[in-house]
Scaffold this motif. Structure first.
Motif, PDB file in Angstrom:
ATOM      1  N   ASP A 225       0.815  -1.223   0.000  1.00 20.28           N
ATOM      2  CA  ASP A 225       0.000   0.000   0.000  1.00 20.28           C
ATOM      3  C   ASP A 225       0.847   1.272   0.000  1.00 20.28           C
ATOM      4  O   ASP A 225       0.476   2.274   0.611  1.00 20.28           O
ATOM      5  N   LEU A 226       1.977   1.241  -0.672  1.00 17.81           N
ATOM      6  CA  LEU A 226       2.857   2.406  -0.726  1.00 17.81           C
ATOM      7  C   LEU A 226       2.269   3.441  -1.679  1.00 17.81           C
ATOM      8  O   LEU A 226       1.816   3.114  -2.762  1.00 17.81           O
ATOM      9  N   ARG A 227       2.278   4.705  -1.241  1.00 17.05           N
ATOM     10  CA  ARG A 227       1.722   5.788  -2.047  1.00 17.05           C
ATOM     11  C   ARG A 227       2.763   6.824  -2.459  1.00 17.05           C
ATOM     12  O   ARG A 227       2.717   7.363  -3.545  1.00 17.05           O
ATOM     13  N   ASP A 228       3.698   7.153  -1.565  1.00  9.32           N
ATOM     14  CA  ASP A 228       4.655   8.190  -1.891  1.00  9.32           C
ATOM     15  C   ASP A 228       5.921   8.052  -1.055  1.00  9.32           C
ATOM     16  O   ASP A 228       5.921   7.395  -0.012  1.00  9.32           O
ATOM     17  N   LEU A 229       7.012   8.711  -1.540  1.00  9.85           N
ATOM     18  CA  LEU A 229       8.322   8.661  -0.897  1.00  9.85           C
ATOM     19  C   LEU A 229       8.821  10.081  -0.638  1.00  9.85           C
ATOM     20  O   LEU A 229       8.618  10.970  -1.467  1.00  9.85           O
ATOM     21  N   TYR A 230       9.488  10.281   0.507  1.00 12.86           N
ATOM     22  CA  TYR A 230      10.072  11.577   0.836  1.00 12.86           C
ATOM     23  C   TYR A 230      11.385  11.356   1.570  1.00 12.86           C
ATOM     24  O   TYR A 230      11.460  10.509   2.470  1.00 12.86           O
ATOM     25  N   PHE A 231      12.411  12.119   1.220  1.00 20.10           N
ATOM     26  CA  PHE A 231      13.655  12.101   1.979  1.00 20.10           C
ATOM     27  C   PHE A 231      13.643  13.205   3.023  1.00 20.10           C
ATOM     28  O   PHE A 231      13.144  14.306   2.768  1.00 20.10           O
ATOM     29  N   HIS A 232      14.208  12.909   4.198  1.00 24.47           N
ATOM     30  CA  HIS A 232      14.437  13.954   5.191  1.00 24.47           C
ATOM     31  C   HIS A 232      15.404  14.973   4.583  1.00 24.47           C
ATOM     32  O   HIS A 232      16.355  14.595   3.899  1.00 24.47           O
ATOM     33  N   SER A 234      17.822  16.747   5.742  1.00 23.93           N
ATOM     34  CA  SER A 234      19.219  16.812   6.183  1.00 23.93           C
ATOM     35  C   SER A 234      19.759  15.513   6.764  1.00 23.93           C
ATOM     36  O   SER A 234      20.950  15.392   6.988  1.00 23.93           O
ATOM     37  N   LYS A 235      18.921  14.517   7.008  1.00 26.28           N
ATOM     38  CA  LYS A 235      19.363  13.263   7.612  1.00 26.28           C
ATOM     39  C   LYS A 235      19.145  12.089   6.660  1.00 26.28           C
ATOM     40  O   LYS A 235      18.292  12.162   5.773  1.00 26.28           O
ATOM     41  N   PRO A 236      19.892  10.993   6.818  1.00 26.14           N
ATOM     42  CA  PRO A 236      19.727   9.825   5.949  1.00 26.14           C
ATOM     43  C   PRO A 236      18.502   9.001   6.344  1.00 26.14           C
ATOM     44  O   PRO A 236      18.597   7.852   6.773  1.00 26.14           O
ATOM     45  N   ILE A 237      17.338   9.631   6.238  1.00 20.94           N
ATOM     46  CA  ILE A 237      16.068   9.005   6.615  1.00 20.94           C
ATOM     47  C   ILE A 237      15.101   9.122   5.442  1.00 20.94           C
ATOM     48  O   ILE A 237      14.955  10.191   4.853  1.00 20.94           O
ATOM     49  N   LEU A 238      14.439   8.027   5.106  1.00 17.66           N
ATOM     50  CA  LEU A 238      13.428   8.002   4.058  1.00 17.66           C
ATOM     51  C   LEU A 238      12.063   7.814   4.702  1.00 17.66           C
ATOM     52  O   LEU A 238      11.882   6.919   5.528  1.00 17.66           O
ATOM     53  N   LEU A 239      11.102   8.652   4.334  1.00 20.06           N
ATOM     54  CA  LEU A 239       9.728   8.522   4.808  1.00 20.06           C
ATOM     55  C   LEU A 239       8.872   7.932   3.701  1.00 20.06           C
ATOM     56  O   LEU A 239       8.980   8.338   2.540  1.00 20.06           O
ATOM     57  N   THR A 240       8.030   6.968   4.047  1.00 19.12           N
ATOM     58  CA  THR A 240       7.113   6.378   3.082  1.00 19.12           C
ATOM     59  C   THR A 240       5.684   6.605   3.549  1.00 19.12           C
ATOM     60  O   THR A 240       5.362   6.403   4.720  1.00 19.12           O
ATOM     61  N   GLN A 241       4.851   7.063   2.607  1.00 18.54           N
ATOM     62  CA  GLN A 241       3.432   7.269   2.900  1.00 18.54           C
ATOM     63  C   GLN A 241       2.644   6.099   2.338  1.00 18.54           C
ATOM     64  O   GLN A 241       2.879   5.661   1.215  1.00 18.54           O
ATOM     65  N   HIS A 242       1.696   5.602   3.131  1.00 15.59           N
ATOM     66  CA  HIS A 242       0.953   4.400   2.757  1.00 15.59           C
ATOM     67  C   HIS A 242      -0.542   4.666   2.729  1.00 15.59           C
ATOM     68  O   HIS A 242      -1.020   5.675   3.257  1.00 15.59           O
ATOM     69  N   LYS A 243      -1.272   3.759   2.104  1.00 17.01           N
ATOM     70  CA  LYS A 243      -2.727   3.840   2.083  1.00 17.01           C
ATOM     71  C   LYS A 243      -3.257   3.905   3.515  1.00 17.01           C
ATOM     72  O   LYS A 243      -2.805   3.169   4.376  1.00 17.01           O
ATOM     73  N   GLY A 244      -4.193   4.803   3.741  1.00 12.04           N
ATOM     74  CA  GLY A 244      -4.677   5.016   5.093  1.00 12.04           C
ATOM     75  C   GLY A 244      -3.983   6.181   5.765  1.00 12.04           C
ATOM     76  O   GLY A 244      -4.205   6.459   6.939  1.00 12.04           O
TER      77      GLY A 244
END
Length: 301
Positions: A225-232, A234-244
């Motif tokens: 249910d992955l919808r979108d991707l975002y990088f932080h 300034s930090k080596p962190i990836l955020l993933t947005q999911h259905k719901g």
């Protein structure tokens, strides 16, 4: 009216929202631009438009003079000078516009069209308007100099905007399905996701001029249910947005991840077993194996 916060100018002086007049008669979508002063909002200007409420407002260009990019119609983009209260630039396409991506640095945009058409437009110069192939998704690098595109066939391409040449491409489509989201982070990291649940993270710094394929992802995951991707930013962190509308955060540096794991250990523990590490990060989903990083220190790099 129903209002939705959509964009803030780079100088934090103006706020743009889209609104839809609520009535039994046909509603008229509008964009409202508010002046921010002493933590108060005052209406500065309004822009009437055609089309769907959620697609009218695109966002502010990263310019010192606030300029707002918006949809004049389903095939036309306008640039609204907030101070002058007038349209100062526009772009017309030969088919419906699906999505517009704004550069984080300059007056460049990428326009994604129906049937995978993609156009690069420079609003600072009337001369630069180029069709650069086909894509279902696209994104700018943090410095604004490169564009990453993903196709319906799962292929990925990386463009250098100064030469408009394909520097890196993947004709063998690593994903095997349509690309639904892309993100370009700092430290040469790229993330891509496709309909078949594949999510990859690539380290572009490992590519060479002779390496013309996206082949060897830094991280490979299967996500539902992955919808979108975002990088932080300034930090080596990836955020993933999911259905719901829920989010997950992924530490892309094993050293940073180890630091977070060590925070959860009892004070008398200074290390993790291999099984504890695997359980915490879901090692079976990763394409790489951390080496000798299970010893906790006070300040891991």
């Amino acid at each position: 009216t129903k209002e939705k916060l959509l964009s803030l100018s780079i100088d934090n002086q103006f706020l743009a929202t889209s609104s839809l007049l609520s009535s039994k008669a046909k509603a008229t979508p509008q964009i409202h631009v508010y002046k921010i002063r002493d933590q108060q909002l005052s209406l500065f200007s309004s822009i009437p438009m055609d089309g769907d409420l959620n697609r009218n407002l695109i966002g502010f260009l990263p310019t010192t003079t606030p300029k707002l990019v918006y949809m004049k119609s389903e095939k036309e983009i306008g640039v609204w000078d907030v101070q002058k209260r007038t349209v100062v630039n526009s772009f017309s396409a030969d088919r419906k516009i699906r999505k517009v991506v704004i550069s984080p640095i300059n007056e460049h945009i990428i326009v994604l069209l129906e049937n995978e058409g993609i156009v690069f437009k420079d609003f600072s110069s009337k001369k630069i308007e180029l069709e650069i192939g086909e894509a279902s998704e696209a994104g700018f690098s943090p410095d604004g100099n490169r564009v990453l595109t993903g196709g319906q066939d799962g292929s990925l391409s990386l463009f250098d905007l100064y030469s408009i040449e394909v520097k890196k491409t993947n004709p063998t489509n690593s994903h095997g399905a349509m690309i639904i989201s892309l993100a370009f982070g700092r430290e040469n990291l790229i993330a891509s996701a496709s309909w078949n649940r594949n999510m990859y993270v690539w380290d572009v710094s490992t590519f060479t001029d002779s390496s013309t394929k996206f082949t060897d992802p830094f991280i490979q995951l299967k996500e539902r249910d992955l919808r979108d991707l975002y990088f932080h930013p300034s930090k080596p962190i990836l955020l993933t947005q999911h259905k719901g509308q829920y989010l997950k955060s992924w530490f892309l540096s094993t050293k940073h991840l180890l630091k977070e794991v060590c925070k959860q250990l009892p004070t008398n523990r200074k290390s993790l077993s291999k099984s504890e590490w695997d359980e915490y990060i879901g090692q079976e989903n990763l394409a790489y194996e951390p080496k000798n990083l299970f010893e906790c220190t006070e300040n891991p790099n």
